[in-house]
Design a protein around this motif. Structure first.
Motif, mmCIF file in Angstrom:
data_model
loop_
_atom_site.group_PDB
_atom_site.id
_atom_site.type_symbol
_atom_site.label_atom_id
_atom_site.label_comp_id
_atom_site.label_asym_id
_atom_site.label_seq_id
_atom_site.Cartn_x
_atom_site.Cartn_y
_atom_site.Cartn_z
ATOM 1 N N LEU A 1 -0.214 -14.189 0.158
ATOM 2 C CA LEU A 1 -1.005 -12.832 0.614
ATOM 3 C C LEU A 1 0.524 -11.816 0.277
ATOM 4 O O LEU A 1 1.948 -12.985 0.659
ATOM 5 C CB LEU A 1 -1.260 -13.156 1.949
ATOM 6 N N TRP A 2 0.585 -10.534 0.259
ATOM 7 C CA TRP A 2 1.876 -9.995 0.851
ATOM 8 C C TRP A 2 1.022 -8.539 1.327
ATOM 9 O O TRP A 2 -0.267 -7.994 1.863
ATOM 10 C CB TRP A 2 1.861 -9.550 -0.473
ATOM 11 N N HIS A 3 1.748 -8.334 2.143
ATOM 12 C CA HIS A 3 1.381 -6.383 2.888
ATOM 13 C C HIS A 3 2.739 -5.968 2.556
ATOM 14 O O HIS A 3 3.510 -6.020 3.319
ATOM 15 C CB HIS A 3 0.582 -6.956 4.791
ATOM 16 N N VAL A 4 2.444 -4.564 2.481
ATOM 17 C CA VAL A 4 3.232 -3.626 2.257
ATOM 18 C C VAL A 4 2.967 -2.559 3.360
ATOM 19 O O VAL A 4 1.850 -1.405 2.563
ATOM 20 C CB VAL A 4 3.658 -3.038 1.219
ATOM 21 N N PRO A 5 3.356 -1.700 4.093
ATOM 22 C CA PRO A 5 2.558 -1.065 5.509
ATOM 23 C C PRO A 5 2.420 0.335 5.013
ATOM 24 O O PRO A 5 3.442 0.937 3.701
ATOM 25 C CB PRO A 5 3.654 -1.011 6.391
ATOM 26 N N ASP A 6 1.482 1.419 4.824
ATOM 27 C CA ASP A 6 1.245 2.581 4.571
ATOM 28 C C ASP A 6 2.334 3.340 5.947
ATOM 29 O O ASP A 6 2.264 3.192 6.713
ATOM 30 C CB ASP A 6 0.226 2.689 5.053
ATOM 31 N N ARG A 7 3.377 4.036 4.830
ATOM 32 C CA ARG A 7 4.440 4.464 5.755
ATOM 33 C C ARG A 7 4.229 5.464 6.708
ATOM 34 O O ARG A 7 4.474 5.681 7.753
ATOM 35 C CB ARG A 7 5.042 5.448 4.866
ATOM 36 N N ARG A 8 2.866 6.539 6.656
ATOM 37 C CA ARG A 8 1.960 7.385 7.657
ATOM 38 C C ARG A 8 1.129 6.777 8.559
ATOM 39 O O ARG A 8 1.344 6.940 10.086
ATOM 40 C CB ARG A 8 1.126 8.412 6.764
ATOM 41 N N SER A 9 0.405 5.639 8.216
ATOM 42 C CA SER A 9 -0.781 5.290 9.256
ATOM 43 C C SER A 9 -0.036 3.932 9.659
ATOM 44 O O SER A 9 -0.341 3.762 11.109
ATOM 45 C CB SER A 9 -1.962 4.941 8.262
ATOM 46 N N GLU A 10 0.897 3.145 9.274
ATOM 47 C CA GLU A 10 1.681 2.501 10.291
ATOM 48 C C GLU A 10 3.083 2.563 10.117
ATOM 49 O O GLU A 10 3.498 1.989 11.626
ATOM 50 C CB GLU A 10 1.565 0.952 9.066
ATOM 51 N N GLY A 11 3.728 3.475 9.399
ATOM 52 C CA GLY A 11 4.988 3.552 9.765
ATOM 53 C C GLY A 11 6.208 2.088 9.704
ATOM 54 O O GLY A 11 6.022 1.179 9.331
ATOM 55 N N TYR A 12 7.331 1.981 9.858
ATOM 56 C CA TYR A 12 8.430 1.107 9.288
ATOM 57 C C TYR A 12 7.848 -0.071 10.583
ATOM 58 O O TYR A 12 7.883 -0.796 11.494
ATOM 59 C CB TYR A 12 9.875 1.426 9.716
ATOM 60 N N GLY A 13 8.442 -1.304 9.576
ATOM 61 C CA GLY A 13 8.250 -2.440 10.322
ATOM 62 C C GLY A 13 6.174 -3.509 10.398
ATOM 63 O O GLY A 13 5.911 -2.559 10.147
ATOM 64 N N ASN B 1 10.763 4.108 -5.023
ATOM 65 C CA ASN B 1 10.363 5.179 -3.667
ATOM 66 C C ASN B 1 9.324 6.425 -3.680
ATOM 67 O O ASN B 1 9.019 6.453 -2.244
ATOM 68 C CB ASN B 1 11.869 6.044 -3.595
ATOM 69 N N ALA B 2 9.213 6.821 -5.178
ATOM 70 C CA ALA B 2 7.837 7.572 -4.562
ATOM 71 C C ALA B 2 6.958 7.438 -3.937
ATOM 72 O O ALA B 2 6.179 7.949 -4.028
ATOM 73 C CB ALA B 2 8.337 8.731 -6.248
ATOM 74 N N ALA B 3 6.607 5.443 -4.655
ATOM 75 C CA ALA B 3 5.107 5.367 -4.227
ATOM 76 C C ALA B 3 5.798 4.878 -3.269
ATOM 77 O O ALA B 3 4.189 5.927 -2.410
ATOM 78 C CB ALA B 3 4.994 3.783 -5.020
ATOM 79 N N GLY B 4 6.092 4.855 -2.055
ATOM 80 C CA GLY B 4 6.126 4.465 -0.523
ATOM 81 C C GLY B 4 6.188 6.153 0.413
ATOM 82 O O GLY B 4 5.484 5.980 1.400
ATOM 83 N N ARG B 5 6.519 6.932 -0.299
ATOM 84 C CA ARG B 5 7.008 8.326 0.371
ATOM 85 C C ARG B 5 5.567 9.110 0.072
ATOM 86 O O ARG B 5 5.245 9.814 0.918
ATOM 87 C CB ARG B 5 7.789 8.949 -0.654
ATOM 88 N N MET B 6 4.933 9.210 -0.408
ATOM 89 C CA MET B 6 3.441 9.331 -0.861
ATOM 90 C C MET B 6 2.294 8.850 -0.763
ATOM 91 O O MET B 6 1.501 9.081 -1.017
ATOM 92 C CB MET B 6 3.482 10.193 -3.326
ATOM 93 N N GLY B 7 2.548 7.695 -0.235
ATOM 94 C CA GLY B 7 1.666 6.956 -0.218
ATOM 95 C C GLY B 7 0.656 5.607 -1.027
ATOM 96 O O GLY B 7 0.324 5.923 -0.605
ATOM 97 N N ALA B 8 1.619 5.179 -1.379
ATOM 98 C CA ALA B 8 1.215 4.301 -1.514
ATOM 99 C C ALA B 8 2.306 3.091 -2.620
ATOM 100 O O ALA B 8 2.258 2.823 -3.704
ATOM 101 C CB ALA B 8 0.454 4.958 -3.708
ATOM 102 N N ALA B 9 2.670 2.755 -2.089
ATOM 103 C CA ALA B 9 3.889 1.811 -2.455
ATOM 104 C C ALA B 9 3.204 0.610 -2.822
ATOM 105 O O ALA B 9 3.852 -0.196 -3.127
ATOM 106 C CB ALA B 9 4.443 1.074 -0.021
ATOM 107 N N ASP B 10 2.058 0.280 -2.471
ATOM 108 C CA ASP B 10 1.814 -0.692 -3.514
ATOM 109 C C ASP B 10 1.519 -0.589 -4.327
ATOM 110 O O ASP B 10 1.622 -1.423 -5.820
ATOM 111 C CB ASP B 10 0.101 -1.490 -2.700
#
Length: 576
Positions: A109-121, A292-301
């Motif tokens: 499994l994997w999880h990459v948090p959403d920058r805006r709704s979850e934040g870092y960590g 980086n644009a994916a995470g910055r704009m809300g689509a890191a996955d």
């Protein structure tokens, strides 16, 4: 204009015959000697940077224990979830772990948090969701070293937890089963204390790979993920010495091969041929921003799915999506940059300030860090840029080399809800009503450290280099031995002798850049030079003027034909 500082050579001079022994010129030896490479062994290791010289995982403190914890849990039938970060380092780290475990036939499994709704960590709700999916092992990459409560919750849910991170450890460590962090413990105990998160993941998973092989009958070739290691290490601006230098040099070779469909697609949408060899700077400015644009704009996955893709058609579709997100990011960056720049100017008109704290309610939290870097570049002051985020203020800071940002924020912790980061970059959170208190406290901390007067940025130069030497193709080819360039291994910059501006013409479409023909009177050699963002400094009336430049000469190849490219870093007028 900057202060020009020349590298001071160490005591003594290189042994006679050493240049011949290393098959390099005395001039290149002098450059390396001035950089502190003052033994034949160090020079040979630097110039060769061979993959067999990587330190095995068994010789890294913490790593063997963590690998044993992971491999034992996997062999006991537990399902692993890798928790990454939404930047390039975190995405490449997560991909690396997934690649290695997939080769052993293990579902992950994997999880990459959403920058805006979850934040870092880490966060508890997402950990509980992973537990519901059957996660029995939680492996963090490029994060987790500060997440005491979330790790404790994972342990309560019965998870085996291994934290792999490279950020500065806080006084209280999370209650994990094992921790891998090269910043934990004395620097001298670590073969390379400045690994990126993906570098930590590489050595950890190399050990896991070796531990699993006798049981699964498979063994993953770790050099296949060096493309990810180079990408994450360069994007995170880690020092390119020692182990990092070996990893990145090997990784650039893998990026050139572009065996990974996602890398081939990224190179294509960024304007390069899929088979082109990229240098470190091209990786940082072409590939990294699109991930980086994916995470910055809300689509890191999306970025993770791109790097994991096995299909070239799907990879190209995902890469084009990232390219479009990067275009949106640039447009938003320019909007925020213009507003932040104007705010900085107004603050400095009110009074002289040693630091800048800027705020815009609608500024994008994924972009303020980039803008902070640009503000620091122009105003040369430690800078924090804040925006609104879920009834709080959230921001990113960037610093100058004379000021430790993380240490400075520790002294303002009483007005912050949280902070973390490095010497030159950090993130902060605070209550909206604490903005002015934080600004005053931060400015005072910087003033106490640096004094009240603004500093002038310095430019570190190797030595003086005339155009006779700068046009020597054999010497320019030798300079390529110093690649890859980046933090801790800067591209050489030289001081010119007196030059005359023979001609001047615009460069590019924006009108900000300029092309100069410069003549070295002593040698009679004229070279073409490029001055990025220097059109104002060199108006048409500058033709005929006498100047000195700080410059970097390179060999430029176009359709197989080599020419000399001179990049101007700074300049000084010559007094009459």
């Amino acid at each position: 204009m900057k202060r020009w500082l020349f590298r001071e050579p160490p005591a003594g001079s290189p042994p006679r015959g050493l240049a011949r022994e290393l098959s390099i010129s005395p001039l290149l030896l002098d450059i390396l000697w001035r950089r502190g490479l003052d033994s034949p062994e160090e020079l040979d290791a630097y110039l060769s940077a061979r993959l067999p010289d990587l330190v095995p995982p068994s010789r890294w403190p913490q790593f063997p224990q963590a690998a044993e914890v992971i491999s034992k849990a996997l062999l006991d039938g537990k399902k692993l979830a890798v928790w990454g970060d939404y930047d390039v380092d975190g995405i490449t780290s997560s991909t690396l772990v997934l690649d290695v475990l997939e080769a052993h036939g293990l579902e992950t499994l994997w999880h990459v948090p959403d920058r805006r709704s979850e934040g870092y960590g880490l966060n508890v709700p997402a950990i509980e969701a992973l537990a519901a999916q059957g996660c029995g092992i939680l492996l963090t990459v490029d994060c987790g070293i500060s997440d005491v409560a979330a790790v404790a919750r994972a342990r309560e849910l019965g998870m085996t937890v291994v934290v792999s991170d490279h950020h500065l450890p806080p006084p209280e460590l999370p209650p994990a089963d094992a921790i891998c962090n090269p910043r934990l413990g004395p620097e001298d105990d670590m073969p390379c204390p400045h690994l990126a998160g993906v570098g930590v993941a590489f050595f950890l998973m190399a050990a896991v790979n070796a531990a699993l092989a006798p049981h699964t009958g498979r063994r993953f070739k770790m050099d296949r993920v060096l493309d990810l290691v180079a990408l994450g290490t360069l994007a995170d601006v880690m020092r390119l010495g020692g182990q990092n230098r070996i990893l990145v040099r090997g990784g650039l070779d893998k990026l050139a091969e572009a065996a990974r469909p996602g890398i081939a697609a990224l190179k294509t949408v960024s304007g390069s041929d899929a088979a082109a060899r990229l240098n470190a700077g091209q990786v940082v400015f072409r590939l990294a921003p699109r991930i980086n644009a994916a995470g910055r704009m809300g689509a890191a996955d999306t970025a993770l799915r791109l790097l994991r893709s096995k299909d070239h058609v799907e990879a190209l579709r995902l890469a084009r999506h990232l390219d479009a997100l990067n275009t949106q990011r640039r447009e938003e960056e320019e909007r925020i940059w213009a507003a932040a720049r104007e705010q900085a100017r107004r603050q400095l008109e009110q009074r002289q300030r040693p630091a800048l704290v800027l705020y815009g309610g609608d500024w994008h939290p994924g972009i303020v860090g980039i803008v902070a870097s640009r503000i620091v570049e122009e105003f040369y002051r430690p800078t924090i840029i804040l925006c609104d985020d879920n009834n709080m203020m959230k921001g990113s800071g960037r610093s100058i080399r004379e000021f430790d940002l993380y240490a400075g924020l520790q002294k303002t912790a009483h007005v912050l809800a949280g902070f973390g980061g490095h010497k030159l970059a950090a993130g902060v959170r605070l209550e909206p009503n604490q903005l002015e208190r934080f600004r005053e406290a931060f400015e005072q901390v910087v003033a106490d450290e640096l004094g009240g007067q603004p500093l002038t940025p310095a430019l570190l130069l190797e030595c003086e280099l005339d155009f006779q030497q700068a046009s020597d193709s054999a010497f320019l080819q030798e300079l390529e031995l110093m690649q890859p360039f980046g933090a801790g291994n800067a591209e050489p910059v030289f001081a010119s002798p007196e030059l005359t501006v023979v001609d001047r013409s615009p460069l590019g479409y924006s009108g900000d850049h300029v092309r100069l023909r410069l003549k070295d009177s002593a040698s009679g050699i004229t070279l073409m030079a490029k001055g990025w963002n220097m059109a104002t400094a060199f108006p048409p009336s500058s033709v005929g003027s006498r100047i000195r430049v700080a410059y970097t000469p390179r060999l430029d190849y176009y359709r197989g034909v080599a020419s000399i490219d001179v990049g101007i870093k700074d300049w000084q007028p010559v007094a009459d």
